[in-house]
Scaffold this active site. Structure first.
Site, PDB file in Angstrom:
ATOM      1  N   CYS A 112       0.809  -1.227   0.000  1.00  0.00           N
ATOM      2  CA  CYS A 112       0.000   0.000   0.000  1.00  0.00           C
ATOM      3  C   CYS A 112       0.844   1.279   0.000  1.00  0.00           C
ATOM      4  CB  CYS A 112      -0.957   0.005   1.184  1.00  0.00           C
ATOM      5  SG  CYS A 112      -2.120  -1.360   1.137  1.00  0.00           S
ATOM      6  N   HIS A 255      -3.219   7.153   2.634  1.00  0.00           N
ATOM      7  CA  HIS A 255      -3.615   5.893   2.003  1.00  0.00           C
ATOM      8  C   HIS A 255      -5.012   5.503   2.495  1.00  0.00           C
ATOM      9  CE1 HIS A 255      -4.006   1.853   0.788  1.00  0.00           C
ATOM     10  NE2 HIS A 255      -3.782   1.353   1.993  1.00  0.00           N
ATOM     11  N   ASN A 285     -10.093   0.023  -0.458  1.00  0.00           N
ATOM     12  CA  ASN A 285      -8.628   0.115  -0.353  1.00  0.00           C
ATOM     13  C   ASN A 285      -8.034  -0.399  -1.670  1.00  0.00           C
ATOM     14  OD1 ASN A 285      -5.902  -0.317   0.108  1.00  0.00           O
ATOM     15  ND2 ASN A 285      -6.178  -1.099   2.180  1.00  0.00           N
TER      16      ASN A 285
HETATM   17  N1  COA Z   1     -18.230  -8.592   8.478  1.00  0.00           N
HETATM   18  C1  COA Z   1     -18.686  -8.816   9.720  1.00  0.00           C
HETATM   19  N2  COA Z   1     -17.903  -9.063  10.775  1.00  0.00           N
HETATM   20  C2  COA Z   1     -16.570  -9.086  10.536  1.00  0.00           C
HETATM   21  C3  COA Z   1     -16.008  -8.863   9.269  1.00  0.00           C
HETATM   22  C4  COA Z   1     -16.908  -8.618   8.211  1.00  0.00           C
HETATM   23  N3  COA Z   1     -16.486  -8.379   6.949  1.00  0.00           N
HETATM   24  N4  COA Z   1     -14.681  -8.945   9.350  1.00  0.00           N
HETATM   25  C5  COA Z   1     -14.397  -9.216  10.643  1.00  0.00           C
HETATM   26  N5  COA Z   1     -15.541  -9.305  11.354  1.00  0.00           N
HETATM   27  C6  COA Z   1     -15.711  -9.571  12.779  1.00  0.00           C
HETATM   28  C7  COA Z   1     -14.554 -10.322  13.406  1.00  0.00           C
HETATM   29  O1  COA Z   1     -14.686 -11.702  13.198  1.00  0.00           O
HETATM   30  C8  COA Z   1     -14.713  -9.942  14.859  1.00  0.00           C
HETATM   31  O2  COA Z   1     -15.708 -10.745  15.432  1.00  0.00           O
HETATM   32  P1  COA Z   1     -15.584 -11.229  16.974  1.00  0.00           P
HETATM   33  O3  COA Z   1     -15.566  -9.968  17.772  1.00  0.00           O
HETATM   34  O4  COA Z   1     -16.794 -12.070  17.166  1.00  0.00           O
HETATM   35  O5  COA Z   1     -14.274 -11.975  17.044  1.00  0.00           O
HETATM   36  C9  COA Z   1     -15.241  -8.515  14.799  1.00  0.00           C
HETATM   37  O6  COA Z   1     -15.771  -8.334  13.479  1.00  0.00           O
HETATM   38  C10 COA Z   1     -14.191  -7.470  15.062  1.00  0.00           C
HETATM   39  O7  COA Z   1     -13.051  -7.812  14.309  1.00  0.00           O
HETATM   40  P2  COA Z   1     -11.789  -6.913  14.313  1.00  0.00           P
HETATM   41  O8  COA Z   1     -10.737  -7.528  13.456  1.00  0.00           O
HETATM   42  O9  COA Z   1     -11.447  -6.557  15.733  1.00  0.00           O
HETATM   43  O10 COA Z   1     -12.405  -5.629  13.604  1.00  0.00           O
HETATM   44  P3  COA Z   1     -11.749  -4.227  13.375  1.00  0.00           P
HETATM   45  O11 COA Z   1     -12.576  -3.204  13.994  1.00  0.00           O
HETATM   46  O12 COA Z   1     -10.272  -4.239  13.678  1.00  0.00           O
HETATM   47  O13 COA Z   1     -11.910  -4.073  11.801  1.00  0.00           O
HETATM   48  C11 COA Z   1     -10.548  -4.212   9.826  1.00  0.00           C
HETATM   49  C12 COA Z   1     -11.275  -4.983  10.931  1.00  0.00           C
HETATM   50  C13 COA Z   1      -9.818  -5.201   8.955  1.00  0.00           C
HETATM   51  C14 COA Z   1     -11.580  -3.453   9.022  1.00  0.00           C
HETATM   52  C15 COA Z   1      -9.568  -3.212  10.480  1.00  0.00           C
HETATM   53  O14 COA Z   1      -8.771  -3.894  11.422  1.00  0.00           O
HETATM   54  C16 COA Z   1      -8.685  -2.551   9.471  1.00  0.00           C
HETATM   55  O15 COA Z   1      -9.139  -1.722   8.698  1.00  0.00           O
HETATM   56  N6  COA Z   1      -7.380  -2.826   9.481  1.00  0.00           N
HETATM   57  C17 COA Z   1      -6.433  -2.221   8.586  1.00  0.00           C
HETATM   58  C18 COA Z   1      -6.443  -2.966   7.318  1.00  0.00           C
HETATM   59  C19 COA Z   1      -5.619  -2.331   6.251  1.00  0.00           C
HETATM   60  O16 COA Z   1      -5.670  -1.176   6.078  1.00  0.00           O
HETATM   61  N7  COA Z   1      -4.847  -3.107   5.528  1.00  0.00           N
HETATM   62  C20 COA Z   1      -4.144  -2.710   4.357  1.00  0.00           C
HETATM   63  C21 COA Z   1      -2.763  -2.282   4.584  1.00  0.00           C
HETATM   64  S1  COA Z   1      -2.669  -0.677   5.200  1.00  0.00           S
END
Ligand code: COA
Length: 334
Positions: A112, A255, A285
């Protein structure tokens, strides 16, 4: 001797994928995706549409925006996580299809952060007098590497391409000038974002890797935790180096990973949320294409005025991070 942005072109695949469509296929909902990521729709390439296909159109448009012909370009730097093939690089094919001369063309792999790494490479080619005009492209088809069993990555990533033309200039106060770049990495955390198989560590040969090993995998929460500080610290260090007062930054083009990250980044930089450019709601993204797509979106919306100070910053797999400062040029993105 330094360089300036003189053209910007973008391309998004036609297929729009809504949260509702994903909610039909995965255990997720429009509500979860919108509130946790800020994304409403993203574009996915058609079957058979490869990264170079997107890159060529964005490149053509960047040339048009700059008012140049293919003969004017001296080098192509292409940032991508999704090359057409593991070997060779995608940039030479893009250069050839754009009708450029037999010039230098190479890929940058910084996930990214790729576009800003490519920008730094293009800027460096010009500073070293190897080139006068460089086409810098960020292009991705993440839809081709998403694990069909992983709802988290499927809702986040989109496909797209953005390209800028950098040209040599002699005046530091010229609009469009790149005033500085800051690059960093931490390979001790390479496992947070990766495609496990297909390289020399884990070959692609059957039996050596599971099907899942060939897909993009990400530890979202761990990535989220450090995205803001890595981008914020990189941006702050760049601002200090080039002598820009924080308040003088008109736009933060971060980003587009998650709208919560973009808002937290503005908070970390102690700047109002309104200065953060946000288009993730419509494109998701798009990794290496994210920054030029966000720039074009803000320009089309009339937000960027010539001379405005723009702070770009990105974070991604590697881990890598990067920031760059430019003033906005008098150009019309195509
Ligand atoms: N739909 C519904 N629930 C989902 C889901 C989806 N698409 N994806 C994950 N969940 C659930 C998880 O299983 C978890 O459930 P649980 O609490 O029962 O275990 C819950 O949602 C919370 O998951 P978590 O990973 O803590 O969520 P989050 O708030 O961290 O959001 C991302 C997840 C991936 C959106 C977030 O971490 C993120 O944006 N990370 C950065 C990713 C990124 O930018 N990557 C590219 C490189 S920069």
């Amino acid at each position: 001797m330094a360089s300036a942005v003189i053209g910007l072109g973008t391309y998004l695949p036609l297929r729009r994928v809504t949260n509702e469509e994903l909610a039909d296929r995965f255990d997720t909902s429009d509500e979860w995706i919108s509130t946790r990521t800020g994304i409403h729709t993203r574009r996915w390439a058609d079957t058979g549409q490869a990264t170079s296909d997107l890159a060529v159109t964005a490149g053509e448009r960047a040339l048009k925006s700059a008012g140049l012909t293919p003969d004017d370009i001296d080098a192509v730097v292409l940032a991508t996580t999704t090359p057409d093939h593991p070997c060779p690089a995608t940039a030479p094919a893009v250069a050839s299809r754009l009708g450029l001369r037999t010039i230098a063309a190479y890929d940058i792999s910084a996930v990214c952060s790729g576009f800003l790494y490519a920008l730094a490479a293009g800027h460096g080619q010009i500073a070293a007098k190897n080139a006068q005009r460089v086409l810098v492209i960020g292009a991705e088809t993440y839809s081709t590497i998403l694990n069909p069993a992983d709802r988290t990555t499927n809702v986040i990533f989109g496909d797209g391409a953005g390209a800028i033309v950098l040209a040599e200039h002699t005046r530091k106060d010229q609009e469009g000038s790149i005033l500085g770049v800051d690059l960093g990495s931490d390979g001790s955390q390479q496992d947070l974002i990766r495609i496990p198989a297909g390289g020399s560590r884990q070959r692609a040969t059957p039996g050596d890797a599971t099907e899942e090993d060939h897909y993009f995998a990400m530890q979202g929460k761990a990535v989220f935790r450090q995205a803001v500080t890595r981008m914020g610290d990189s941006a702050n260090s760049l601002l200090q180096r080039i002598g820009w007062d924080k308040d003088s930054v008109n736009h933060i083009v971060g980003h587009q990973a998650n709208v919560r990250i973009l808002k937290a980044l503005a908070d970390y930089l102690e700047l109002p949320h309104e200065r953060a450019v946000i288009n993730i709601d419509r494109v998701g993204n798009t990794s290496a294409a994210s920054i030029p797509l966000a720039l074009a979106d803000a320009a089309h919306a009339g937000r960027l005025k010539p001379g405005d100070r723009i702070l770009m910053t990105a974070f991604g797999g590697g881990l890598t991070w990067a920031s760059a400062a430019i003033t906005w040029p008098s150009i019309t993105p195509v």
